[in-house]
Write an enzyme that holds these catalytic residues in place. Structure first.
Site, PDB file in Angstrom:
ATOM      1  N   THR B 188      13.033  11.702  30.339  1.00 39.95           N
ATOM      2  CA  THR B 188      14.205  12.242  29.654  1.00 39.95           C
ATOM      3  C   THR B 188      13.906  12.450  28.187  1.00 39.95           C
ATOM      4  O   THR B 188      12.793  12.257  27.723  1.00 39.95           O
ATOM      5  CB  THR B 188      15.405  11.321  29.788  1.00 39.95           C
ATOM      6  OG1 THR B 188      16.527  12.016  29.251  1.00 39.95           O
ATOM      7  CG2 THR B 188      15.193  10.047  29.007  1.00 39.95           C
ATOM      8  N   ASN B 396      27.828  23.109  21.685  1.00 37.06           N
ATOM      9  CA  ASN B 396      26.667  23.974  21.844  1.00 37.06           C
ATOM     10  C   ASN B 396      26.840  25.389  21.338  1.00 37.06           C
ATOM     11  O   ASN B 396      25.888  26.171  21.324  1.00 37.06           O
ATOM     12  CB  ASN B 396      26.216  23.958  23.301  1.00 37.06           C
ATOM     13  CG  ASN B 396      25.515  22.660  23.611  1.00 37.06           C
ATOM     14  OD1 ASN B 396      24.502  22.363  22.990  1.00 37.06           O
ATOM     15  ND2 ASN B 396      26.079  21.868  24.494  1.00 37.06           N
TER      16      ASN B 396
END
Lengths: 401, 401
Positions: B188, B396
């Site tokens: 990750t 985002n």
């Protein structure tokens, strides 16, 4: 794309096609159309592309079977709101009943009737509403059917082109709907193309398959492939042209016209994706193979992070590069060219000087073009999608309840 | 999972590990930590998993090379805000300079220093801020480093476990950060595990690889894999236990403890995904193979439509079925069992009667468990993700500008 041999005309039905659409009670208010049909005066050669989702909806499975067996259809009945998917044997029974009602009304065999549904998965069709709706459908030239298939779409998507084959004027008309669960993998949600051109059925199917890969299969709204995806082409031959085959002198005209219709509808679906404010177009140049070009374009246009950045008119080019890095395409990481709306961002992977204010202002328009050059070969790829917005979340947070 | 041979303890550093974190000026306000380090009193055995993105960031590439060559690290310097990815030769130079500064400060060779960065792709590190920050780092027992690596995470993720091997008390402690561009495909974003247990380096690498596939590689926030993903395990051996190998009687204790640490951090990252309000857990039972179970679980937890529906506490089970239908897993479409938070939705693909109000109320909690039985074999799969929310879009849409 070749565009010289056909012309755009206002939407119209090709010779011998009639249709209708009405409110049968599936949508909430009486001005919302939800049921329609499309009928040809004579049986038409038919070709289709269907979802690859293994939970294929009952109407999609039946229509697929009919078209692949007989290569003919004369009518298609269609509804929105309820997808009739994951509905077991009751769902299949309902599709056959719809087929029977339309066949009786038109006085033709049920094997010539296709059925298409779109909407919520897992609910049964209210057959009283469907039956009484079918009883009221007429053979008209109105465009209601292009509205009756819409779900979360904000507008209908339709196009007509005309061209001449063997001195006969031919028309090709297509309409389609999106706008969520869109990542077609054989065909999009629902698309219907009619033409009065005569064309050999196997040639029609091969051409549809080839062109779908470059058009509907290159759009994505959310990466989810519906259980009901279907594109059908009906060619009834009433223009009277010599039957087209790949060896006909006018084959390229028909191919270019069908390509134009499919590409137009695909772009319309992408630009009207759920909640979308912008159409995104990705053009990949100099890919090693066509498949790599196509897959790269689709990967970029499908990235949530890329989509959200363009919603915010944020020139976050690192997200394009990161997505490219996850593909299997061949390229040299030091040799990438990238531009947004013709503003050069990277040349040979080096960040270029650009006017940031002007770039951001350009990204606030409702179309964004991303050009990516891989310098790895001679193939290209193209894909279309849309931005990821608050409204996408809003629409999908409460769709079934 | 075996849990009897170790116990959870409040977070602490294993013997011989020190750390620190501070504000170096990368984040906007002085209370926001952005630079830190983790140091061992002696060189530690090291194992790592790294991004598969082909645009591997400069710090990730260097650390990967070091660990795979020497299997040892003594310190790791890390920063948030700037990823130092797609930064060319200047970016590589900056990583080597960071390494050199830390090596000089600790009086050890640069080959024992790993570097990790996370944040915006494509920007260069401001080296004056980094240099003066490194000059101020101390060897402390504070937990600042667990905060210094955070970007859009809302809280730090950390865990400590203790267990006994050969009568020696051992501690294993892990910390990690998410929370966007999360679809690990080897590791990750950033995860660091320290232990004072002694373990053979090749065995440590093999175990990390195996367990990462079941934990970090089974989470997704947005389907995008970062250029900077990295998980490192440092084992300095100061607990004094006999060196562990897969043949040691206590191997299973260490394996279970490491699995617990990785699974805890993976779930924490999923639940704290960008904008998330809910942790989604998908358990697939009776898959034909483990790979099919894992891939199915991850496909479901990665569907935008599934994620948006659960944000709205909408029991739209058709989206789970549609996603399942797009996988390559073996199953009979008539034999699917499905439940949400133990409310049975489908049995043998038939819709069950459930209290809709109680179900929706259960889906409003901050954890949703989806159980899917494929009745196709004896394997299982598990994956974790989060809901898709307005805040994901908000975060985002304006990340870089």
């Amino acid at each position: 794309m070749q565009t010289t041999n056909f012309k755009n005309v206002p939407f119209c039905w090709p010779q011998g096609f009639k249709s209708d659409g009405l409110h049968s009670g599936l949508k909430k208010t009486a001005d919302q159309l939800d049921l329609g049909w499309l009928c040809s005066a004579v049986p038409a050669q038919a070709a289709g592309m269907y979802t690859t989702n293994r939970f294929c909806a009952a109407p999609t499975a039946l229509t697929k079977k009919l078209v692949s067996t007989n290569h003919q259809l004369q009518a298609i009945v269609m509804n929105s709101v309820i997808a009739n998917s994951c509905t077991g044997s009751k769902g299949e029974e309902n599709v056959r009943y719809e087929q029977k009602l339309v066949a009786q009304k038109l006085g033709i065999t049920p094997e010539l009737i296709g059925v298409a549904s779109t909407g919520l998965i897992g609910a049964q069709l209210p057959m009283e509403k469907i039956s009484s709706g079918i009883a009221q459908l007429q053979l008209t030239t109105n465009l209601n059917v292009t509205k009756a298939i819409l779900t979360t779409d904000t507008h209908s998507k339709k196009i007509s082109l005309q061209f001449t084959i063997g001195q006969k004027l031919c028309t090709i008309s297509g309409f389609a709907k999106g706008s969520g669960m869109i990542a077609p993998n054989m065909a999009t949600m629902l698309g219907f193309i009619t033409t009065d051109a005569a064309i050999a059925p196997q040639a029609l199917q091969s051409l549809l398959s080839k062109l779908t890969d470059k058009t509907f299969n290159q759009i994505t709204v959310d990466g989810d492939t519906s259980t009901n995806d279907m594109v059908l082409v009906l060619a009834n031959g009433l223009a009277g042209n010599p039957t087209l085959t790949p060896n006909s002198p006018d084959w390229s005209t028909f191919e270019a016209a069908l390509h134009q219709v499919l590409a137009f509808l695909a772009r319309q679906i992408a630009g009207d994706g759920e909640g979308a404010t912008k159409l995104l177009e990705v053009n990949v140049a100099h890919a090693a193979t066509e498949m790599e070009g196509q897959q790269t374009a689709k990967a970029i246009v499908g990235s949530n992070l890329v989509k959200a950045a363009f919603f915010g008119a944020d020139p976050n080019w690192g997200r394009i590069i990161s997505t490219l890095g996850m593909t299997h395409a061949q390229f040299d990481p030091q040799q990438i060219d990238l531009s947004f709306n013709n503003f050069q961002i990277l040349t040979a992977s080096q960040l270029q000087a650009f006017n940031s204010e002007k770039l951001i202002s350009s990204l606030q328009q409702n179309k964004i073009k991303i050009d990516l050059d891989l310098h790895a070969g001679t193939a290209t790829g193209q894909a279309w999608g849309c931005d990821l917005t608050y409204d996408y979340v809003k629409i999908n947070a409460t769709y079934s309840s």
